[in-house]
Design a protein around this motif. Structure first.
Motif, PDB file in Angstrom:
ATOM      1  N   MET A  33       0.783  -1.058  -0.087  1.00  0.00           N
ATOM      2  CA  MET A  33      -0.023  -0.018   0.042  1.00  0.00           C
ATOM      3  C   MET A  33       0.776   1.313   0.062  1.00  0.00           C
ATOM      4  N   GLY A  34       2.147   1.080   0.102  1.00  0.00           N
ATOM      5  CA  GLY A  34       2.822   2.418   0.321  1.00  0.00           C
ATOM      6  C   GLY A  34       3.445   2.894   1.420  1.00  0.00           C
ATOM      7  N   ALA A  35       2.911   2.161   2.589  1.00  0.00           N
ATOM      8  CA  ALA A  35       2.852   2.729   3.876  1.00  0.00           C
ATOM      9  C   ALA A  35       4.301   2.534   4.568  1.00  0.00           C
ATOM     10  N   ILE A  36       4.182   3.460   5.404  1.00  0.00           N
ATOM     11  CA  ILE A  36       5.559   3.432   6.394  1.00  0.00           C
ATOM     12  C   ILE A  36       5.354   2.565   7.600  1.00  0.00           C
ATOM     13  N   PRO A  37       5.926   1.458   7.839  1.00  0.00           N
ATOM     14  CA  PRO A  37       5.609   0.540   8.982  1.00  0.00           C
ATOM     15  C   PRO A  37       5.783   1.409  10.445  1.00  0.00           C
ATOM     16  N   ARG A  38       4.923   1.249  11.402  1.00  0.00           N
ATOM     17  CA  ARG A  38       4.853   1.902  12.601  1.00  0.00           C
ATOM     18  C   ARG A  38       5.217   0.853  13.824  1.00  0.00           C
ATOM     19  N   TYR A  39       3.861   0.267  14.057  1.00  0.00           N
ATOM     20  CA  TYR A  39       3.694  -0.674  15.173  1.00  0.00           C
ATOM     21  C   TYR A  39       3.543  -2.253  14.703  1.00  0.00           C
ATOM     22  N   ALA A  40       3.654  -3.200  15.564  1.00  0.00           N
ATOM     23  CA  ALA A  40       3.285  -4.523  15.412  1.00  0.00           C
ATOM     24  C   ALA A  40       2.839  -4.988  16.792  1.00  0.00           C
ATOM     25  N   LEU A  41       1.762  -5.933  16.474  1.00  0.00           N
ATOM     26  CA  LEU A  41       1.340  -6.702  17.683  1.00  0.00           C
ATOM     27  C   LEU A  41       1.698  -8.211  17.442  1.00  0.00           C
ATOM     28  N   VAL A  42       2.032  -8.853  18.315  1.00  0.00           N
ATOM     29  CA  VAL A  42       2.489 -10.143  18.316  1.00  0.00           C
ATOM     30  C   VAL A  42       1.645 -11.200  19.148  1.00  0.00           C
ATOM     31  N   SER A  43       0.874 -12.050  18.755  1.00  0.00           N
ATOM     32  CA  SER A  43       0.167 -12.769  19.372  1.00  0.00           C
ATOM     33  C   SER A  43       0.530 -14.293  19.155  1.00  0.00           C
ATOM     34  N   LEU A  44       1.123 -14.986  20.153  1.00  0.00           N
ATOM     35  CA  LEU A  44       1.865 -16.290  20.155  1.00  0.00           C
ATOM     36  C   LEU A  44       0.723 -17.353  20.753  1.00  0.00           C
ATOM     37  N   THR A  45       0.637 -18.381  20.012  1.00  0.00           N
ATOM     38  CA  THR A  45      -0.012 -19.611  20.644  1.00  0.00           C
ATOM     39  C   THR A  45       1.098 -20.752  20.587  1.00  0.00           C
ATOM     40  N   VAL A  46       1.177 -21.205  21.918  1.00  0.00           N
ATOM     41  CA  VAL A  46       2.526 -21.841  22.252  1.00  0.00           C
ATOM     42  C   VAL A  46       1.958 -23.359  22.562  1.00  0.00           C
TER      43      VAL A  46
ATOM     44  N   THR B 290      -1.104 -17.354  24.472  1.00  0.00           N
ATOM     45  CA  THR B 290      -1.794 -18.391  24.968  1.00  0.00           C
ATOM     46  C   THR B 290      -1.200 -19.708  24.567  1.00  0.00           C
ATOM     47  N   SER B 291      -1.958 -20.876  25.314  1.00  0.00           N
ATOM     48  CA  SER B 291      -1.285 -22.055  25.343  1.00  0.00           C
ATOM     49  C   SER B 291      -2.067 -22.818  24.061  1.00  0.00           C
ATOM     50  N   SER B 292      -1.724 -24.096  23.617  1.00  0.00           N
ATOM     51  CA  SER B 292      -2.315 -24.763  22.696  1.00  0.00           C
ATOM     52  C   SER B 292      -2.059 -26.167  23.023  1.00  0.00           C
ATOM     53  N   LEU B 293      -3.102 -27.004  22.698  1.00  0.00           N
ATOM     54  CA  LEU B 293      -3.090 -28.503  22.552  1.00  0.00           C
ATOM     55  C   LEU B 293      -2.103 -28.891  21.201  1.00  0.00           C
ATOM     56  N   GLY B 294      -2.497 -27.814  20.477  1.00  0.00           N
ATOM     57  CA  GLY B 294      -1.843 -28.328  19.200  1.00  0.00           C
ATOM     58  C   GLY B 294      -0.291 -27.622  18.864  1.00  0.00           C
ATOM     59  N   GLY B 295       0.106 -27.149  17.761  1.00  0.00           N
ATOM     60  CA  GLY B 295       1.442 -26.634  17.386  1.00  0.00           C
ATOM     61  C   GLY B 295       1.193 -25.043  17.596  1.00  0.00           C
ATOM     62  N   TRP B 296       2.524 -24.323  17.072  1.00  0.00           N
ATOM     63  CA  TRP B 296       2.728 -23.068  17.344  1.00  0.00           C
ATOM     64  C   TRP B 296       1.769 -22.430  15.898  1.00  0.00           C
ATOM     65  N   VAL B 297       1.250 -21.059  16.443  1.00  0.00           N
ATOM     66  CA  VAL B 297       0.575 -20.532  16.056  1.00  0.00           C
ATOM     67  C   VAL B 297       1.151 -18.653  16.121  1.00  0.00           C
TER      68      VAL B 297
ATOM     69  N   THR C 146      -7.548 -14.961  16.643  1.00  0.00           N
ATOM     70  CA  THR C 146      -6.707 -13.655  17.174  1.00  0.00           C
ATOM     71  C   THR C 146      -7.452 -12.726  16.594  1.00  0.00           C
ATOM     72  N   VAL C 147      -7.590 -11.569  17.656  1.00  0.00           N
ATOM     73  CA  VAL C 147      -8.293 -10.292  17.502  1.00  0.00           C
ATOM     74  C   VAL C 147      -7.649  -9.252  17.993  1.00  0.00           C
ATOM     75  N   GLN C 148      -6.838  -8.384  17.304  1.00  0.00           N
ATOM     76  CA  GLN C 148      -6.238  -7.199  17.686  1.00  0.00           C
ATOM     77  C   GLN C 148      -6.895  -5.946  17.531  1.00  0.00           C
ATOM     78  N   VAL C 149      -6.869  -4.971  18.351  1.00  0.00           N
ATOM     79  CA  VAL C 149      -7.718  -3.738  18.130  1.00  0.00           C
ATOM     80  C   VAL C 149      -6.862  -2.632  18.425  1.00  0.00           C
ATOM     81  N   VAL C 150      -7.401  -1.588  17.954  1.00  0.00           N
ATOM     82  CA  VAL C 150      -6.786  -0.378  17.860  1.00  0.00           C
ATOM     83  C   VAL C 150      -7.664   0.688  18.451  1.00  0.00           C
ATOM     84  N   GLY C 151      -7.302   1.464  19.415  1.00  0.00           N
ATOM     85  CA  GLY C 151      -8.179   2.514  20.026  1.00  0.00           C
ATOM     86  C   GLY C 151      -7.716   3.765  20.239  1.00  0.00           C
ATOM     87  N   GLU C 152      -8.420   4.840  20.443  1.00  0.00           N
ATOM     88  CA  GLU C 152      -7.876   6.233  20.672  1.00  0.00           C
ATOM     89  C   GLU C 152      -8.227   6.577  22.083  1.00  0.00           C
TER      90      GLU C 152
END
Lengths: 288, 288
Positions: A32-45, A78-85, B87-93
């Motif tokens: 989209m031509g955007a500048i990256p700013r923030y990331a959110l990381v959700s792990l299922t372990v 979060t934990s999982s009975l399966g694999g990594w997500v 996995t739901v990630q939200v943005v607020g202000e």
């Protein structure tokens, strides 16, 4: 990225998984031509997982975040009975009204890509080969390049920004599922046809070597292999030269590979023998 | 939300799973006093899954999104050899510099909550009961309330906003893993002690009924059960009356349940018999 779908113990280390999970998300910002700013990381372990694997995963995530100036600001575990997500979601910024879309290709446009394609799929093919080829030292080095491209792809953030700044790009998409699939997305979203020219599609020398060594077709990997995270876009004929010069000036790769037409809708390939064939709308589909 | 960890076929329909996945994410915005804006939804779907389940999931997601004025703007879908992962990630202000944190509790503060606790855990207990109780019609209605609180929790966005606007709230946290765990988070982040007063902790009548019916302790669910998504916060003694009146005016629930102290660090409970006991730092922990 889902264990045993996108990676397994044989194809990637956990550090690679972390790097690539963020890189793949950033590629959608590049498109989209955007500048990256923030990331959110959700792990299922997996609930019996070794903690050092999480540490390796985060090493990879932070390596990619550092490279692209992204702040990892939250997430969940979060934990999982399966694999990594591993789910990575990113927030970027682009000038109001100037985000690049798939739906703006125009008849007559030049179709271009920002780098070699098929390398990631070829690297994966080699990693998964049942009877491994015995390569020479030179061949081994080439194969390591292909593997590296599978494990540590580079999203084309700079190219996306250059296209926004050029104010010349009509449509843009990132190539996560192969050239055919992503060209189809632009064709359908823009209601036009894309004619790819086989003779113009660049083939990475390492890919060429492995195609010969394995008796497979480089073009198949280019069209239907995924995860290269290059960009495919369209610009008007009149502006193509200017954009190409801008890319050259910024040491970015710009290669014309076809044109946009209103004679048909969908994607066709002009082969080297002069014949034209339909390109099927296929690539990696999770539910095919 | 991970299948067989956060839900299974017995405890929730897929529409509930969708609603709750977004609600739980919004609760983290409530805990900072933010206004929800955007959500990204990433689904990992078993590769043999029935498509109608995805539709149900999205019905629930959109029901929650509509209720809270959230736009679902993107996400990803992948297949899995295991179960569902949502996995739901939200943005607020929130107004610059005014996001509420866990780390700002002060000695002398009043500790409050925004609603009844333990209901979700009691509803889950009933759903999982091995030898189901035979309830009367009245009891059944009460049990359905508890189940509904487990399946369709309401994040306290309005309460979070009221606290930001009151300019009186010191620390705030949402109660996703039980009162004990979240009080501990504030105590540790603020380096203070929290003394909870059992006599002040409100007990939902339905919860009380099920505790008697099942021979279990309502207080255990309140302290150590999770997923009520109420808020726990602290305000100064001087401002507590004002905040309570503001909540009343806005038809929000405000209940004092304890106080902040610098005599100890951690969490203690003043029991109805006048004795004081340490409250262990436990709740649902995925890797305990």
């Amino acid at each position: 990225m889902v264990q045993d779908i996108h990676f397994n113990e044989k194809t990637m280390g956990m550090s690679d998984v972390g790097f690539k999970a963020l890189a793949a998300a950033l590629s959608d910002l590049a498109a989209m031509g955007a500048i990256p700013r923030y990331a959110l990381v959700s792990l299922t372990v997996p609930n019996n997982a070794d903690l050092t694997l999480s540490q390796q995963l985060y090493e990879g995530l932070y390596a990619c975040a550092g490279k692209y100036g992204v702040a990892i600001v939250g997430g969940d575990t979060t934990s999982s009975l399966g694999g990594w997500v591993i789910t990575v979601q990113v927030v970027g910024e682009v000038e109001a009204g100037r985000a690049l879309l798939r739906s703006s290709a125009c008849s007559g446009d030049v179709v271009f890509i920002t780098g070699f394609l098929g390398c990631s799929a070829a690297g994966l093919d080699y990693l998964n080969a049942v009877s491994p080829i015995k390569p020479s030292a030179d061949q081994l080095e080439a194969l390591e390049h292909l593997i590296e491209k599978h494990r540590r792809p580079f999203p084309q953030i700079r190219a996306g920004r250059a296209l926004v700044q050029s104010d010349s790009c009509h449509a843009l998409n990132d190539i996560s599922d192969g050239l055919a699939s992503e060209a189809w997305e632009i064709a359908e979203a823009s209601d036009i046809g894309i004619l790819l020219n086989e003779a113009w599609i660049p083939v990475d020398p390492d890919l060429n070597m492995y195609a010969e060594l394995s008796g497979k077709e480089a073009l198949d990997w280019i069209l239907y292999g995924g995860e290269d995270y290059q960009l495919i876009g369209t610009v008007s004929q009149a502006q193509a030269e200017f954009v190409e010069q801008e890319f050259l000036r910024k040491q970015l790769f710009f290669q014309r590979i076809g044109e946009v037409t209103d004679i048909f809708t969908g994607v066709q390939l002009l082969k080297k023998d002069g014949s034209t064939v339909d390109v099927p709308k296929k690539g990696y589909n999770h539910f095919a």
